[in-house]
Motif scaffolding. Structure first.
Motif, PDB file in Angstrom:
ATOM      1  N   ASN A   1     -11.369   5.940  -2.608  1.00 40.53           N
ATOM      2  CA  ASN A   1     -11.881   7.453  -2.782  1.00 40.53           C
ATOM      3  C   ASN A   1      -9.784   7.598  -3.084  1.00 40.53           C
ATOM      4  OD1 ASN A   1     -13.854   7.224  -2.200  1.00 40.53           O
ATOM      5  ND2 ASN A   1     -13.995   8.265  -0.260  1.00 40.53           N
ATOM      6  N   TYR A   2      -8.862   6.861  -2.776  1.00 38.40           N
ATOM      7  CA  TYR A   2      -7.614   7.531  -2.843  1.00 38.40           C
ATOM      8  C   TYR A   2      -7.679   6.932  -4.255  1.00 38.40           C
ATOM      9  CZ  TYR A   2      -3.196   8.035  -2.057  1.00 38.40           C
ATOM     10  OH  TYR A   2      -1.424   8.476  -2.603  1.00 38.40           O
ATOM     11  N   ASN A   3      -7.698   5.493  -4.448  1.00 36.74           N
ATOM     12  CA  ASN A   3      -6.902   5.827  -5.968  1.00 36.74           C
ATOM     13  C   ASN A   3      -8.488   6.536  -6.469  1.00 36.74           C
ATOM     14  OD1 ASN A   3      -5.655   3.953  -5.803  1.00 36.74           O
ATOM     15  ND2 ASN A   3      -7.020   2.181  -5.402  1.00 36.74           N
TER      16      ASN A   3
ATOM     17  N   GLY B   1      -1.827   4.720  -5.870  1.00 36.51           N
ATOM     18  CA  GLY B   1      -2.535   3.764  -4.778  1.00 36.51           C
ATOM     19  C   GLY B   1      -1.004   2.827  -4.491  1.00 36.51           C
ATOM     20  N   ASP B   2      -1.101   2.346  -5.549  1.00 35.35           N
ATOM     21  CA  ASP B   2       0.195   1.325  -4.938  1.00 35.35           C
ATOM     22  C   ASP B   2       1.400   1.190  -4.150  1.00 35.35           C
ATOM     23  OD1 ASP B   2      -1.145  -0.295  -6.920  1.00 35.35           O
ATOM     24  OD2 ASP B   2      -0.100  -0.223  -8.490  1.00 35.35           O
ATOM     25  N   TYR B   3       1.589   2.614  -4.115  1.00 34.46           N
ATOM     26  CA  TYR B   3       2.696   3.237  -3.691  1.00 34.46           C
ATOM     27  C   TYR B   3       2.458   3.358  -2.147  1.00 34.46           C
ATOM     28  CZ  TYR B   3       5.646   6.722  -1.635  1.00 34.46           C
ATOM     29  OH  TYR B   3       6.193   7.180  -1.016  1.00 34.46           O
ATOM     30  N   ILE B   4       1.140   3.649  -1.815  1.00 34.03           N
ATOM     31  CA  ILE B   4       0.965   3.864  -0.932  1.00 34.03           C
ATOM     32  C   ILE B   4       0.452   2.726   0.061  1.00 34.03           C
ATOM     33  CG2 ILE B   4      -1.277   4.612   1.051  1.00 34.03           C
ATOM     34  CD1 ILE B   4       0.028   6.711   0.091  1.00 34.03           C
ATOM     35  N   LEU B   5       0.010   0.986  -0.777  1.00 37.15           N
ATOM     36  CA  LEU B   5       0.002   0.104   0.226  1.00 37.15           C
ATOM     37  C   LEU B   5       1.615  -0.521   0.613  1.00 37.15           C
ATOM     38  CD1 LEU B   5      -2.179  -1.349  -2.338  1.00 37.15           C
ATOM     39  CD2 LEU B   5      -2.908  -0.652  -0.140  1.00 37.15           C
ATOM     40  N   GLN B   6       2.704   0.009  -0.537  1.00 35.62           N
ATOM     41  CA  GLN B   6       4.157  -0.380  -0.368  1.00 35.62           C
ATOM     42  C   GLN B   6       4.685   0.594   1.204  1.00 35.62           C
ATOM     43  OE1 GLN B   6       5.918   0.756  -4.357  1.00 35.62           O
ATOM     44  NE2 GLN B   6       5.273  -1.551  -5.442  1.00 35.62           N
ATOM     45  N   ARG B   7       4.265   2.164   0.618  1.00 38.25           N
ATOM     46  CA  ARG B   7       4.399   2.652   2.327  1.00 38.25           C
ATOM     47  C   ARG B   7       3.957   2.109   3.417  1.00 38.25           C
ATOM     48  NH1 ARG B   7       8.612   4.534   4.350  1.00 38.25           N
ATOM     49  NH2 ARG B   7       8.317   6.283   5.585  1.00 38.25           N
ATOM     50  N   ILE B   8       2.403   1.244   3.074  1.00 35.69           N
ATOM     51  CA  ILE B   8       2.391   1.191   4.797  1.00 35.69           C
ATOM     52  C   ILE B   8       3.215  -0.138   5.248  1.00 35.69           C
ATOM     53  CG2 ILE B   8       0.313   0.223   5.415  1.00 35.69           C
ATOM     54  CD1 ILE B   8      -1.529   2.550   3.915  1.00 35.69           C
ATOM     55  N   VAL B   9       3.387  -0.753   4.258  1.00 37.60           N
ATOM     56  CA  VAL B   9       3.987  -1.987   4.606  1.00 37.60           C
ATOM     57  C   VAL B   9       5.657  -1.944   5.086  1.00 37.60           C
ATOM     58  CG1 VAL B   9       4.672  -4.482   3.873  1.00 37.60           C
ATOM     59  CG2 VAL B   9       2.790  -3.877   3.025  1.00 37.60           C
TER      60      VAL B   9
ATOM     61  N   ALA C   1       1.016  -9.738   6.270  1.00 33.78           N
ATOM     62  CA  ALA C   1       0.112 -10.042   4.974  1.00 33.78           C
ATOM     63  C   ALA C   1      -0.549  -9.567   4.618  1.00 33.78           C
ATOM     64  CB  ALA C   1       0.307 -11.001   5.358  1.00 33.78           C
ATOM     65  N   ARG C   2      -0.255  -9.518   3.723  1.00 34.53           N
ATOM     66  CA  ARG C   2      -1.398  -8.637   2.744  1.00 34.53           C
ATOM     67  C   ARG C   2      -2.473  -9.945   2.441  1.00 34.53           C
ATOM     68  NH1 ARG C   2      -0.723  -5.756  -3.351  1.00 34.53           N
ATOM     69  NH2 ARG C   2      -2.633  -5.260  -3.380  1.00 34.53           N
ATOM     70  N   TYR C   3      -3.290  -9.324   2.775  1.00 35.24           N
ATOM     71  CA  TYR C   3      -4.862 -10.340   3.176  1.00 35.24           C
ATOM     72  C   TYR C   3      -5.795 -10.224   2.351  1.00 35.24           C
ATOM     73  CZ  TYR C   3      -9.089 -12.869   5.080  1.00 35.24           C
ATOM     74  OH  TYR C   3      -9.518 -14.150   5.407  1.00 35.24           O
ATOM     75  N   GLY C   4      -5.534  -9.330   1.459  1.00 35.92           N
ATOM     76  CA  GLY C   4      -6.564  -9.246  -0.160  1.00 35.92           C
ATOM     77  C   GLY C   4      -6.401  -7.518  -0.715  1.00 35.92           C
ATOM     78  N   GLY C   5      -6.493  -6.823  -1.769  1.00 38.73           N
ATOM     79  CA  GLY C   5      -6.556  -5.266  -2.091  1.00 38.73           C
ATOM     80  C   GLY C   5      -6.110  -4.752  -0.965  1.00 38.73           C
ATOM     81  N   GLU C   6      -6.840  -3.536  -0.392  1.00 33.23           N
ATOM     82  CA  GLU C   6      -6.184  -2.517   0.924  1.00 33.23           C
ATOM     83  C   GLU C   6      -5.733  -3.413   2.769  1.00 33.23           C
ATOM     84  OE1 GLU C   6     -10.283  -1.264   0.527  1.00 33.23           O
ATOM     85  OE2 GLU C   6      -8.429  -2.365  -0.845  1.00 33.23           O
ATOM     86  N   GLU C   7      -6.484  -4.573   2.058  1.00 31.77           N
ATOM     87  CA  GLU C   7      -6.607  -5.001   3.877  1.00 31.77           C
ATOM     88  C   GLU C   7      -4.960  -5.979   4.003  1.00 31.77           C
ATOM     89  OE1 GLU C   7     -11.361  -6.145   4.570  1.00 31.77           O
ATOM     90  OE2 GLU C   7      -9.993  -7.586   3.420  1.00 31.77           O
TER      91      GLU C   7
ATOM     92  N   ASP D   1       3.423   9.493   9.074  1.00 32.28           N
ATOM     93  CA  ASP D   1       3.941   9.867   8.197  1.00 32.28           C
ATOM     94  C   ASP D   1       3.517  11.148   7.196  1.00 32.28           C
ATOM     95  OD1 ASP D   1       6.313   8.389   6.167  1.00 32.28           O
ATOM     96  OD2 ASP D   1       4.326   7.480   5.389  1.00 32.28           O
ATOM     97  N   GLN D   2       1.837  10.943   7.206  1.00 34.76           N
ATOM     98  CA  GLN D   2       1.910  12.349   6.799  1.00 34.76           C
ATOM     99  C   GLN D   2       0.910  11.941   4.947  1.00 34.76           C
ATOM    100  OE1 GLN D   2      -0.190  15.526   8.411  1.00 34.76           O
ATOM    101  NE2 GLN D   2       0.171  13.827  10.353  1.00 34.76           N
ATOM    102  N   LEU D   3       0.930  11.153   5.210  1.00 35.09           N
ATOM    103  CA  LEU D   3       0.936  10.989   3.324  1.00 35.09           C
ATOM    104  C   LEU D   3      -0.764  11.028   2.914  1.00 35.09           C
ATOM    105  CD1 LEU D   3       1.034   6.740   3.529  1.00 35.09           C
ATOM    106  CD2 LEU D   3       3.082   8.860   2.498  1.00 35.09           C
ATOM    107  N   GLU D   4      -1.310  12.826   2.044  1.00 33.09           N
ATOM    108  CA  GLU D   4      -1.590  13.321   1.754  1.00 33.09           C
ATOM    109  C   GLU D   4      -3.151  12.227   1.238  1.00 33.09           C
ATOM    110  OE1 GLU D   4      -1.849  15.265  -2.425  1.00 33.09           O
ATOM    111  OE2 GLU D   4      -0.886  16.689  -0.782  1.00 33.09           O
ATOM    112  N   HIS D   5      -4.292  12.548   1.811  1.00 33.02           N
ATOM    113  CA  HIS D   5      -5.223  12.010   1.684  1.00 33.02           C
ATOM    114  C   HIS D   5      -6.509  13.125   1.043  1.00 33.02           C
ATOM    115  CE1 HIS D   5      -8.439   9.246   0.278  1.00 33.02           C
ATOM    116  NE2 HIS D   5      -8.338   8.560   1.209  1.00 33.02           N
TER     117      HIS D   5
END
Length: 621
Positions: free
Chosen positions: A498-500, A508-516, A530-536, A563-567
């Protein structure tokens, strides 16, 4: 009647007086002989040989001798007529036959200064048996003299006879016998002098032979070991090995040939000493001819080589089982084959010169000298010439010449190799820095490449391939250590599709980078993200208690909330990015048959967390 009786009585009385006078005269003459000086007897019996020697020198025991053929005497005979001869001489020179027996006797005069001193007579090998008498008393013997071949015991070794000079005059008597087909008599000259001088000269002679033979043997052993360590398949290694064998047997040949130095330090009997002399000669000849053949077939063709090997092998076999008279005669006949061998060598060398090919002058001259000396000794042994044995000198000189040649060649090769090594070291030193720089660059590139292979390009976390290798490694280690633990957590971004759809894939790529980034800031350095795949994503933690691991994972969830990343496109009432997490672990009480079961269990708890409302962690019990 009375007159007749008186005449007869007077005649008888006169006869008795005459007999008594003769007896008294003989007794007086005998007493005069016993009390007269030896010079009186010597001057009336034979010529006196005057000998001169000093404290530091010896003299040849030459002079005129009387020879009594087929007689064994202990002193000069007043009845038999002797033949005047000059020693050294062989039976063949005296009687025309090599075999026989007889007695030599002569009278000598030494300087008066040596009366009462210990005198020595050095008797070299004489190819037979003898007994030496001084004034009728035996002073030395060798073997056993005999009138027939069965009675005689042949020996062939040097001996020294000692006596104390009671007078300046003395008589030597030598009983000698020999049944050798080629030698007999007293062929080698004797020497006389004071004992210490003769002993010193004899020891110097034997020591020089021993030292030279030892040096030759050392050259042979060095050549053998050098060729062995170098490898027999190397260039010239095979010929060097054969040459080493030739030199070794050459050294033994020198010890067992005239003047028979082996008799000084061994107790080998005459028969085996003679056999070994011939055997070492054959073996050295075999390896010498093999060396020449390997050097070039041109110098000794295959046919000549094979015939020579056949003759030498035959001689070796006959020498081992027969008497000296047999194998010595066979050796003389077979020696004739030296002629075609020499012709072959001369023709081969002629071809070498004609084709202007390289050759070793030292080796050539040494071989030629060796061949001529062998020919000289053969003719001397056959009594065809009157020279001296040269085999010991020539073979020793040959070995030393070849050693000189090989040493020079080895030194030149070593210097050439050293120069090449120095040049190579200079090149290496100039290349070392470049190689070091290139190596560092290569290592850096390899590290980067390795990192690129293991790192997810978008988020900077480890990728799935690296995760599989790491979890397998930790699983294997912890499986065999009961006190260790392994934590495996699977996490997913809630409503990430839904975010993408709402914000776009770049956001969405930025969100993944920020989470890591948040996970790396929150978790300890030992945690493996480790990134398992996609958003996992997956988190590995080892040797951490379950309660502490759960708290640290819970902190990750809280950090993402804070961190309150808007969604705004979620399917629930929340307006920021959250995570759902499933946690599994293994220790002594919680074991898994394989790593897939552990990962599957964590995935199931992740599913349970999503079903329970998301933004939470579901650990196993």
């Amino acid at each position: 009647m009375f007159f007749h009786f008186s005449s007869t009585k007077n005649w008888i009385w006169s006869f008795l007086v005459l007999i008594l006078s003769l007896i008294l005269g003989l007794s007086t003459a005998h007493a005069q002989y016993e009390t007269a000086p030896k010079s009186f007897y010597l001057q009336h019996q034979n010529e006196v040989n005057k000998i001169y020697f000093t404290e530091d020198t010896s003299s040849l025991l030459h002079g005129k001798w009387l020879y009594y053929p087929n007689q064994f005497l202990t002193e000069p005979s007043s009845v038999l007529v002797g033949q005047q001869v000059t020693l050294p001489a062989s039976f063949k020179e005296i009687t025309g036959q090599s075999q026989g027996y007889g007695t030599f006797t002569a009278h000598f005069q030494i300087p008066k200064a040596f009366i009462g001193r210990r005198i020595a007579i050095l008797i070299p090998n004489q190819y037979g048996a003898y007994r030496v008498y001084l004034n009728g008393d035996v002073i030395v013997r060798l073997g056993g003299v005999g009138k027939t071949e069965t009675e005689q015991k042949t020996e062939n070794a040097p001996r020294i006879a000692y006596f104390v000079a009671q007078d300046e005059y003395f008589t030597l008597t030598i009983q000698a016998s020999s049944f050798n087909q080629m030698h007999g008599g007293f062929e080698n000259p004797m020497r006389i002098g004071i004992a210490k001088t003769v002993n010193r000269q004899f020891q110097q002679q034997m020591m020089s032979i021993g030292l030279v033979s030892g040096a030759v043997l050392g050259v042979g052993l060095f050549t053998l070991l050098f060729s062995i360590f170098r490898g027999l398949k190397g260039r010239n290694s095979r010929s060097n090995f054969v040459f080493g064998l030739f030199i070794v047997f050459l050294a033994f040949h020198n010890l067992f040939s005239a003047p028979y130095a082996y008799t000084i330090f061994t107790d080998i009997n005459w028969l085996w000493g003679t056999r070994l002399e011939y055997l070492f000669t054959y073996l050295s000849s075999i390896f010498f001819l093999t060396y020449i053949h390997l050097l070039s077939c041109r110098y000794l063709c295959k046919l000549n080589y094979q015939i020579a090997m056949l003759l030498l092998s035959l001689n070796i076999a006959v020498t081992l089982v027969s008497k000296p008279e047999v194998f010595q005669s066979l050796a003389n006949y077979c020696f004739v084959y030296v002629i075609p061998v020499l012709i072959n060598f001369a023709f081969g060398f002629y071809l070498t010169l004609k084709k202007n090919e390289e050759y070793s002058r030292v080796n050539l001259f040494a071989v030629i000298f060796l061949c001529f000396t062998f020919l000289n000794d053969f003719l001397l042994m056959m009594n065809l010439i009157d020279t001296i044995n040269l085999s010991f000198i020539s073979t020793s000189l040959y070995a030393l010449l070849i050693m000189f040649q090989q040493s020079r060649h080895y030194a030149q090769q070593s210097m050439h190799t050293e120069k090449l090594n120095n040049s190579l070291l200079e090149l290496n030193s100039s290349l070392d820095q470049k190689v070091k720089e290139r190596t560092e660059q290569l290592n850096s590139l390899n590290e980067k490449l390795e990192l690129q292979i293991r790192i997810d390009a978008l988020t900077g976390a480890f990728n799935r391939r690296a995760l599989n290798a790491e979890i397998q490694r930790l699983y294997t280690e912890i499986r065999f250590h009961s006190h260790r633990t392994l934590i495996f957590a699977m996490l997913d971004v809630d409503y990430f599709k839904n975010y993408n759809d709402h914000y776009g894939h770049l956001k969405g790529d930025y969100i993944l980078q920020r989470i890591v980034q948040i996970m790396h800031e929150t978790l300890p350095d030992s945690a493996y993200v480790a990134r398992y795949g996609g958003e996992e994503f997956a988190i590995l933690m080892h040797d951490v208690p379950y309660a502490i691991a759960k708290e640290q994972l819970q902190l990750v969830l809280e950090a993402i909330r804070n961190d309150q990343l808007e969604h705004l496109n979620r399917g629930d009432h929340k307006e920021y990015v959250t995570l759902s997490m499933g946690m599994a672990w293994m220790d002594k009480q919680h074991d898994y048959e394989n790593i897939e079961e552990l990962m599957k269990n964590a995935d199931q708890y992740l599913y349970m967390a999503k079903q329970a409302g998301r933004d939470q962690i579901k650990p196993c019990d």
